[in-house]
Design a protein around this motif. Structure first.
Motif, mmCIF file in Angstrom:
data_model
loop_
_atom_site.group_PDB
_atom_site.id
_atom_site.type_symbol
_atom_site.label_atom_id
_atom_site.label_comp_id
_atom_site.label_asym_id
_atom_site.label_seq_id
_atom_site.Cartn_x
_atom_site.Cartn_y
_atom_site.Cartn_z
ATOM 1 N N GLU A 205 -6.188 12.509 -0.503
ATOM 2 C CA GLU A 205 -6.324 11.110 -0.098
ATOM 3 C C GLU A 205 -5.542 10.812 1.181
ATOM 4 O O GLU A 205 -6.036 10.123 2.078
ATOM 5 C CB GLU A 205 -5.843 10.205 -1.230
ATOM 6 C CG GLU A 205 -6.788 10.094 -2.396
ATOM 7 C CD GLU A 205 -8.050 9.325 -2.039
ATOM 8 O OE1 GLU A 205 -7.938 8.320 -1.302
ATOM 9 O OE2 GLU A 205 -9.127 9.735 -2.481
ATOM 10 N N THR A 206 -4.310 11.281 1.250
ATOM 11 C CA THR A 206 -3.455 11.026 2.419
ATOM 12 C C THR A 206 -2.818 12.335 2.875
ATOM 13 O O THR A 206 -1.636 12.583 2.605
ATOM 14 C CB THR A 206 -2.362 9.980 2.081
ATOM 15 O OG1 THR A 206 -1.614 10.432 0.950
ATOM 16 C CG2 THR A 206 -2.960 8.616 1.795
ATOM 17 N N SER B 133 0.834 -1.197 0.000
ATOM 18 C CA SER B 133 0.000 0.000 0.000
ATOM 19 C C SER B 133 0.873 1.252 0.000
ATOM 20 O O SER B 133 1.893 1.315 0.687
ATOM 21 C CB SER B 133 -0.912 0.012 1.226
ATOM 22 O OG SER B 133 -1.589 1.254 1.344
ATOM 23 N N CYS C 54 0.849 12.793 4.518
ATOM 24 C CA CYS C 54 2.148 12.644 3.852
ATOM 25 C C CYS C 54 3.060 13.838 4.134
ATOM 26 O O CYS C 54 4.249 13.772 3.837
ATOM 27 C CB CYS C 54 1.980 12.441 2.356
ATOM 28 S SG CYS C 54 1.271 13.845 1.469
ATOM 29 N N GLN D 178 -4.820 9.640 10.152
ATOM 30 C CA GLN D 178 -3.834 8.576 9.994
ATOM 31 C C GLN D 178 -3.943 7.516 11.082
ATOM 32 O O GLN D 178 -3.726 6.334 10.826
ATOM 33 C CB GLN D 178 -2.426 9.174 9.981
ATOM 34 C CG GLN D 178 -1.323 8.182 9.678
ATOM 35 C CD GLN D 178 0.054 8.825 9.672
ATOM 36 O OE1 GLN D 178 0.215 9.944 10.140
ATOM 37 N NE2 GLN D 178 1.037 8.130 9.143
ATOM 38 N N ASP E 146 -5.808 -1.590 2.495
ATOM 39 C CA ASP E 146 -5.951 -0.823 1.266
ATOM 40 C C ASP E 146 -6.267 -1.801 0.145
ATOM 41 O O ASP E 146 -5.382 -2.497 -0.353
ATOM 42 C CB ASP E 146 -4.657 -0.053 0.985
ATOM 43 C CG ASP E 146 -4.722 0.760 -0.289
ATOM 44 O OD1 ASP E 146 -5.792 0.795 -0.917
ATOM 45 O OD2 ASP E 146 -3.692 1.357 -0.663
ATOM 46 N N CYS F 233 2.304 12.644 -3.804
ATOM 47 C CA CYS F 233 1.273 12.404 -2.798
ATOM 48 C C CYS F 233 0.024 13.187 -3.157
ATOM 49 O O CYS F 233 0.106 14.378 -3.479
ATOM 50 C CB CYS F 233 1.777 12.820 -1.416
ATOM 51 S SG CYS F 233 0.485 12.837 -0.143
ATOM 52 N N GLU G 173 -6.686 5.240 9.918
ATOM 53 C CA GLU G 173 -6.427 4.650 8.611
ATOM 54 C C GLU G 173 -5.327 3.597 8.641
ATOM 55 O O GLU G 173 -5.308 2.681 7.818
ATOM 56 C CB GLU G 173 -6.044 5.753 7.614
ATOM 57 C CG GLU G 173 -7.178 6.692 7.254
ATOM 58 C CD GLU G 173 -8.175 6.048 6.314
ATOM 59 O OE1 GLU G 173 -7.790 5.135 5.559
ATOM 60 O OE2 GLU G 173 -9.354 6.464 6.340
ATOM 61 N N ARG H 154 -0.233 4.129 1.127
ATOM 62 C CA ARG H 154 -0.884 5.062 2.045
ATOM 63 C C ARG H 154 -0.124 5.260 3.355
ATOM 64 O O ARG H 154 -0.547 6.042 4.204
ATOM 65 C CB ARG H 154 -2.307 4.587 2.361
ATOM 66 C CG ARG H 154 -3.205 4.529 1.133
ATOM 67 C CD ARG H 154 -4.595 3.983 1.482
ATOM 68 N NE ARG H 154 -5.296 4.821 2.429
ATOM 69 C CZ ARG H 154 -6.004 5.903 2.106
ATOM 70 N NH1 ARG H 154 -6.087 6.275 0.842
ATOM 71 N NH2 ARG H 154 -6.621 6.604 3.030
#
Length: 307
Positions: A300-301, A198, A304, A254, A262, A296, A257, A200
């Motif tokens: 979505e993330t 993943s 990062c 995070q 994923d 990144c 998550e 992520r």
């Protein structure tokens, strides 16, 4: 020299000691040997209670050249990396000699993340897999600070399924039964079956736990060493937490998550650019440095970055 400076761009201006270490590789290794100790605090009362750097084991003798009798398979040793230069100077020559002594055809790839995002070990491994070429047919995800000491450890082609060299009963730090980090071998076919790792996971930790679930989801079984009697002394762990702080912060969503699987991302959507690709030698041991710019999607993330 300018060509040397281009090998590891990015934040080098903030790390002049790295330039010195790279220019004076043998001197750095000598300094590491003289300043390290496996016995705990330094003698004489100075820096009381602060452990010195652990000594890397001596490299095996000069390795033999590859021969046809070594077999048809070739290992891509994938080493996620950022600014761990002392460890790298010890790792490359040691692993080249260790694998050559075992007659394992291999190519060492240093996956150097040079962007300004948080470290992403899993994405770097995905990139290394994609960039490793058709002359390698299996990979080792290998931490730069973990050196095998027992010559009976198996690095051969893992045809029967993923082979976890740094198994929980041998790794000096991590002992839970689903652990697959440190050193893990897979055929390229099996890694593709898992869709890689993943993308992520920014920062330290959890990407291996998610990958374990991918392995199981792909119907594969993790195998581990047998007959190894050296226990927690099977590996040398060069990481010193007093000097190398891990990025363990959990930002925005995070924390929640990091425990999810994923089911969409992996090899199919890793976003990156190769800034440069350089073949070089470290103390006579060949390797390839890939300077990698990861990308990144902050929607979505958003974790990062620290900003």
């Amino acid at each position: 020299s300018p060509p040397l400076l281009r090998l590891f761009p990015g934040r080098l201006s903030a790390f002049p000691l790295f330039l010195l270490a790279l220019l004076l590789g043998f001197a750095s290794l000598l300094w590491l040997q003289l300043s390290c100790s496996g016995e705990g605090p330094s003698p004489g009362g100075q820096h009381r209670g602060v452990p010195r750097q652990p000594c890397p084991p001596p490299a095996p003798p000069q390795p033999p050249e590859e021969e046809a009798s070594w077999g048809p398979h070739r290992l891509a040793l994938l080493v996620p990396f950022r600014e761990r230069f002392e460890e790298l100077l010890a790792f490359v020559p040691y692993m080249h000699r260790f694998l050559s002594k075992k007659r394992i055809r291999h190519h060492i790839f240093i996956l150097n993340q040079v962007d300004h995002f948080r470290f992403n070990r899993a994405s770097l491994i995905n990139v290394g897999f994609l960039e490793s070429g058709n002359d390698t047919d299996y990979i080792a995800m290998h931490d730069v600070d973990l050196l095998p000491l027992n010559e009976h450890l198996d690095y051969s082609f893992p045809e029967a399924g993923p082979f976890h060299v740094a198994s929980p009963e041998l790794h000096p730090l991590y002992h839970y039964k689903t652990y697959v980090g440190g050193i893990l071998l897979l055929t390229k076919q099996h890694y593709e079956l898992c869709n890689g790792m993943s993308n992520r996971f920014w920062g330290w930790g959890r990407e291996d736990d998610e990958f374990y679930r991918r392995i199981k989801g792909a119907g594969l079984q993790v195998r581990r060493p047998s007959g190894i009697t050296t226990g927690y002394e099977t590996f040398q762990h060069l990481h010193d937490p007093a000097w190398r702080k891990r990025d363990q912060k959990r930002i925005a969503a995070q924390k929640q998550e990091q425990f999810k699987v994923d089911r969409e991302g992996g090899l199919n959507n890793v976003r990156y650019r190769i800034e440069s690709r350089t073949d070089l030698s470290v103390a006579g041991a060949p390797c390839t440095v890939l300077n990698i710019l990861l990308d990144c999607d902050t929607d979505e993330t958003p974790w990062c970055t620290f900003g």
